[in-house]
Enzyme design. Sequence first.
Site, PDB file in Angstrom:
ATOM      1  N   ASP A  74      -1.998 -19.681 -17.388  1.00 15.69           N
ATOM      2  CA  ASP A  74      -2.790 -18.965 -16.812  1.00 15.69           C
ATOM      3  C   ASP A  74      -3.612 -18.735 -17.148  1.00 15.69           C
ATOM      4  OD1 ASP A  74      -1.989 -17.503 -18.823  1.00 15.69           O
ATOM      5  OD2 ASP A  74      -1.091 -15.863 -17.294  1.00 15.69           O
ATOM      6  N   SER A  75      -4.592 -19.385 -18.288  1.00 16.84           N
ATOM      7  CA  SER A  75      -5.481 -19.064 -18.680  1.00 16.84           C
ATOM      8  C   SER A  75      -6.096 -19.733 -17.558  1.00 16.84           C
ATOM      9  CB  SER A  75      -5.745 -20.271 -20.261  1.00 16.84           C
ATOM     10  OG  SER A  75      -5.262 -21.026 -20.368  1.00 16.84           O
ATOM     11  N   ASP A  97       3.060 -22.411 -17.220  1.00 10.48           N
ATOM     12  CA  ASP A  97       2.687 -20.851 -17.381  1.00 10.48           C
ATOM     13  C   ASP A  97       3.347 -20.014 -16.215  1.00 10.48           C
ATOM     14  OD1 ASP A  97       2.079 -19.102 -19.194  1.00 10.48           O
ATOM     15  OD2 ASP A  97       0.559 -19.284 -19.543  1.00 10.48           O
ATOM     16  N   LYS A 132       6.352 -21.217 -19.293  1.00 10.29           N
ATOM     17  CA  LYS A 132       6.180 -20.149 -20.471  1.00 10.29           C
ATOM     18  C   LYS A 132       6.729 -18.736 -19.421  1.00 10.29           C
ATOM     19  CE  LYS A 132       2.232 -19.380 -22.389  1.00 10.29           C
ATOM     20  NZ  LYS A 132       2.387 -17.635 -21.690  1.00 10.29           N
ATOM     21  N   GLU A 160       6.013 -14.715 -20.115  1.00  8.43           N
ATOM     22  CA  GLU A 160       5.372 -13.297 -21.571  1.00  8.43           C
ATOM     23  C   GLU A 160       6.402 -11.933 -20.997  1.00  8.43           C
ATOM     24  OE1 GLU A 160       1.734 -12.237 -20.752  1.00  8.43           O
ATOM     25  OE2 GLU A 160       1.040 -13.808 -20.684  1.00  8.43           O
ATOM     26  N   GLU A 183       1.136 -14.555 -29.902  1.00  4.03           N
ATOM     27  CA  GLU A 183       0.314 -14.177 -29.568  1.00  4.03           C
ATOM     28  C   GLU A 183      -0.703 -13.336 -30.297  1.00  4.03           C
ATOM     29  OE1 GLU A 183      -1.705 -15.311 -26.392  1.00  4.03           O
ATOM     30  OE2 GLU A 183      -3.506 -14.591 -26.413  1.00  4.03           O
TER      31      GLU A 183
HETATM   32  O1  KIV Z   1      -2.853 -19.690 -20.319  1.00  6.04           O
HETATM   33  C1  KIV Z   1      -1.994 -19.361 -21.698  1.00  6.04           C
HETATM   34  O2  KIV Z   1      -3.253 -20.711 -22.185  1.00  6.04           O
HETATM   35  C2  KIV Z   1      -1.451 -19.109 -22.692  1.00  6.04           C
HETATM   36  C3  KIV Z   1      -1.676 -19.787 -24.048  1.00  6.04           C
HETATM   37  C4  KIV Z   1      -3.083 -20.345 -25.352  1.00  6.04           C
HETATM   38  C5  KIV Z   1      -0.671 -19.138 -24.980  1.00  6.04           C
HETATM   39  O3  KIV Z   1      -0.630 -18.890 -22.483  1.00  6.04           O
END
Ligand code: KIV
Length: 273
Positions: free
Chosen positions: A49-50, A88, A118, A120, A185
Amino acid sequence: MSQKIKLTEGKITVPSIKKGRKISAVTAYDFTFAEIVDEAGVDIVLVGDSLGSVIKGEKNTLSVTLDEVIYHTKAVSRGLKRSLLLADMPFMSYQISVEKGVENCGRALSEGFAEGVKIEGGISVASLIERLSLIDIPVMGHVGLTPQSVHRMGGYKVQGKENRKKIIDDARAVQDSGAFSVVLEGIPSDLAEEITDRLKIPTIGIGAGSKCDGQILVLYDLLGLSGGTPPKFVRQFSNLREASTKALKEYVEAVKNENFPDSGESYTLRKVQ
Ligand code: KIV
């Protein structure tokens, strides 16, 4: 009726993500970079989600939608042959209820072609991870500095100084509810080492020192494409931002000077006798 199973030699699968060897992971958001990352031999590709920051230019990840994650995951899936693909789960796609979370994680697999998700959080998402594991949706957990909790944390601050036990308990809850790995993290290296030693599932670190079972970085940070000063934990393995700017300046000059395109880069009509 027999089912056809296509096996790619050396394909990274969820069961192959185990302790005992160092695991490399990066983010990717599009087909071309997915091909490059796959060819380079990266084990895990995360459609993070980055993408809120590096693709959309937002201040944080909170505005990223599930449809956006699915769109980018589908594009990345077309570029991968060997790497394991994870999606994510964005803010509010899994926090409302376990049912909603299960449905949305399912979409990441059925529409985005991810091989896992993934999520959180630790104890707070344990019941969701349990349900997902029961229906064979593989989960990578994410504890410590969790960017979707930016407002609670008061910014992107290293975690585990005062709440060390909470992070250990979160990591254990993620493992015990059935996750196959966990991202650590933004925590001190010694805490990451302690969690890594205590857990049976592999830990993937970002800003968590070298003792994790693997490492993950945002692709644009690693390649030196992101602007501004990179966080302390980032190593820029290249400077593609500088190289790209140089190439583009040369292109602008070449257009201005009528140096591009030359005759070899142009079409000519042959006269038919
Ligand atoms: O959103 C992301 O890029 C991340 C990772 C860098 C762990 O959660």
